[in-house]
Design a protein around this motif. Structure first.
Motif, PDB file in Angstrom:
ATOM      1  N   TRP A  14     -27.124  13.976  35.054  1.00 45.81           N
ATOM      2  CA  TRP A  14     -26.166  12.937  34.669  1.00 45.81           C
ATOM      3  C   TRP A  14     -24.777  13.497  34.374  1.00 45.81           C
ATOM      4  O   TRP A  14     -23.940  12.811  33.777  1.00 45.81           O
ATOM      5  N   LEU A  15     -24.504  14.745  34.777  1.00 45.76           N
ATOM      6  CA  LEU A  15     -23.257  15.386  34.378  1.00 45.76           C
ATOM      7  C   LEU A  15     -22.016  14.641  34.886  1.00 45.76           C
ATOM      8  O   LEU A  15     -20.991  14.603  34.221  1.00 45.76           O
ATOM      9  N   ARG A  16     -22.098  14.051  36.071  1.00 50.48           N
ATOM     10  CA  ARG A  16     -20.929  13.375  36.643  1.00 50.48           C
ATOM     11  C   ARG A  16     -20.538  12.127  35.835  1.00 50.48           C
ATOM     12  O   ARG A  16     -19.404  11.640  35.945  1.00 50.48           O
ATOM     13  N   LEU A  17     -21.468  11.626  35.001  1.00 48.44           N
ATOM     14  CA  LEU A  17     -21.164  10.432  34.208  1.00 48.44           C
ATOM     15  C   LEU A  17     -20.014  10.692  33.241  1.00 48.44           C
ATOM     16  O   LEU A  17     -19.213   9.790  32.960  1.00 48.44           O
ATOM     17  N   THR A  18     -19.892  11.911  32.725  1.00 48.70           N
ATOM     18  CA  THR A  18     -18.778  12.220  31.830  1.00 48.70           C
ATOM     19  C   THR A  18     -17.444  12.123  32.567  1.00 48.70           C
ATOM     20  O   THR A  18     -16.429  11.715  31.989  1.00 48.70           O
ATOM     21  N   THR A  19     -17.434  12.480  33.842  1.00 45.08           N
ATOM     22  CA  THR A  19     -16.210  12.375  34.635  1.00 45.08           C
ATOM     23  C   THR A  19     -15.828  10.921  34.851  1.00 45.08           C
ATOM     24  O   THR A  19     -14.651  10.546  34.753  1.00 45.08           O
ATOM     25  N   LEU A  20     -16.807  10.079  35.136  1.00 43.05           N
ATOM     26  CA  LEU A  20     -16.543   8.655  35.320  1.00 43.05           C
ATOM     27  C   LEU A  20     -16.010   8.031  34.031  1.00 43.05           C
ATOM     28  O   LEU A  20     -15.062   7.234  34.046  1.00 43.05           O
ATOM     29  N   ALA A  21     -16.595   8.427  32.897  1.00 43.48           N
ATOM     30  CA  ALA A  21     -16.122   7.920  31.609  1.00 43.48           C
ATOM     31  C   ALA A  21     -14.695   8.384  31.336  1.00 43.48           C
ATOM     32  O   ALA A  21     -13.864   7.627  30.816  1.00 43.48           O
ATOM     33  N   ALA A  22     -14.388   9.631  31.690  1.00 40.14           N
ATOM     34  CA  ALA A  22     -13.033  10.150  31.502  1.00 40.14           C
ATOM     35  C   ALA A  22     -12.026   9.371  32.340  1.00 40.14           C
ATOM     36  O   ALA A  22     -10.907   9.085  31.890  1.00 40.14           O
ATOM     37  N   PHE A  23     -12.402   9.008  33.555  1.00 35.52           N
ATOM     38  CA  PHE A  23     -11.521   8.235  34.434  1.00 35.52           C
ATOM     39  C   PHE A  23     -11.213   6.862  33.832  1.00 35.52           C
ATOM     40  O   PHE A  23     -10.044   6.440  33.769  1.00 35.52           O
ATOM     41  N   VAL A  24     -12.243   6.172  33.357  1.00 37.09           N
ATOM     42  CA  VAL A  24     -12.049   4.848  32.744  1.00 37.09           C
ATOM     43  C   VAL A  24     -11.195   4.969  31.488  1.00 37.09           C
ATOM     44  O   VAL A  24     -10.289   4.166  31.238  1.00 37.09           O
TER      45      VAL A  24
END
Length: 306
Positions: free
Chosen positions: A79-89
């Motif tokens: 699930w590591l990429r989820l932190t990147t998606l959250a950072a984008f939002v």
């Protein structure tokens, strides 16, 4: 893959990050309430700055948690990429908040609003103490040299400037009654927030597009690998990207036919881990010179090695 390290440092870092996040998030809400009650736009801007800190702490905490989750057949990187998606939002939200604060500040230059200096002072001092507490919590984790903890500590340290500025603006209002200092300070703090938000937006978009880290030089890696390992004649088809904070790489390597294939492969992977901190690499070894259009990827000019 077996892991021999202990989870104790990660657990300690997670506790520090959680405590610092709670402190920062609670006082961010206090500053929002204080800004509304006192009429101070500077406090609202500083609350926006604290939101960047809370987000940085939350992403660091999530990265620690997600790193522990095992991958599955459907999510091979977990699930590591989820932190990147959250950072984008989060970055998009921060940009919108900053634009609103700057717009409101411009309106207040033409139509000044009353500001309760004493209330503003009390809230600003409380925010300063909260930042000091959060920084102390995070600084205790610096011995582990954890990237997440150090980055979060730098965010909080930067927010101290906003709190000090809000205290100075409150003093000016209390002593002179000159309220334009409030929107002036809010614009300055918003500029800091916008700078952080823009950098976060660029980094998150680059990672979502599977771009190479901004500091990574593929051409230099090719030259370094050829010099370090004599059997390597050429390096091509190099791809590097990030999942969470972890760099991953695939590359083709033209080599002199080795006596021990596995030993040479291990030597190349050790080189990538030791010099570039790439612990997950896929190396394809070849005996013929690459002639395709992607063979010089990352080089300013075609890279031929004879």
């Amino acid at each position: 893959m077996a892991h021999s390290h202990s989870h104790a440092p990660a657990d300690a870092n997670a506790r520090r990050l959680l405590l610092a996040f709670i402190v920062t998030a609670v006082f961010m809400l206090v500053e929002v309430a204080g800004g509304i009650i006192s009429g101070s736009l500077a406090l609202l801007a500083d609350a926006g700055h604290m939101l960047t800190d809370a987000a940085a702490l939350l992403f660091a905490l999530l990265a620690v948690w997600f790193a522990r989750q095992p991958p599955s057949a459907h999510r091979t990187f977990g699930w590591l990429r989820l932190t990147t998606l959250a950072a984008f939002v989060n970055a998009l939200a921060l940009v919108l908040i900053t634009v609103w604060i700057i717009w409101e500040a411009l309106q207040r230059f033409y139509h000044p609003q009353p500001v309760a200096g004493l209330t503003m002072m009390v809230i600003a001092i409380a925010g300063l103490l909260a930042n000091l507490l959060a920084f102390w919590l995070l600084h205790r984790g610096s011995e582990e040299k954890n990237l997440n903890v150090r980055a979060a500590a730098l965010h909080v340290l930067g927010d101290l400037l906003g709190s000090v500025g809000a205290i100075a603006a409150a003093l000016v209002i209390m002593l002179t009654g000159w309220t334009p200092v409030d929107p002036i300070l809010s614009v300055l703090v918003s500029a800091l927030v916008l700078r952080s938000a823009w950098r976060l937006l660029k980094e998150s978009v680059n990672e979502l597009l599977e771009g190479a880290p901004s500091t990574f030089d593929i051409g230099a890696l090719k030259r370094h690998l050829r010099r370090a390992i004599p059997e390597v004649r050429d390096v091509h088809h190099v791809h590097v990207w990030l999942v969470g904070e972890k760099p991953l790489m695939t590359l083709h390597v033209q080599v002199i036919p080795p006596r021990d294939h596995d030993k040479l492969l291990a030597e190349i992977q050790h080189f990538l881990t030791h010099h570039y901190q790439i612990e997950h690499s896929t190396v394809q070894m070849e005996y013929q010179l690459c002639k395709g259009p992607d063979c010089t990827l990352g080089e300013s000019q075609p890279d031929h090695h004879h």
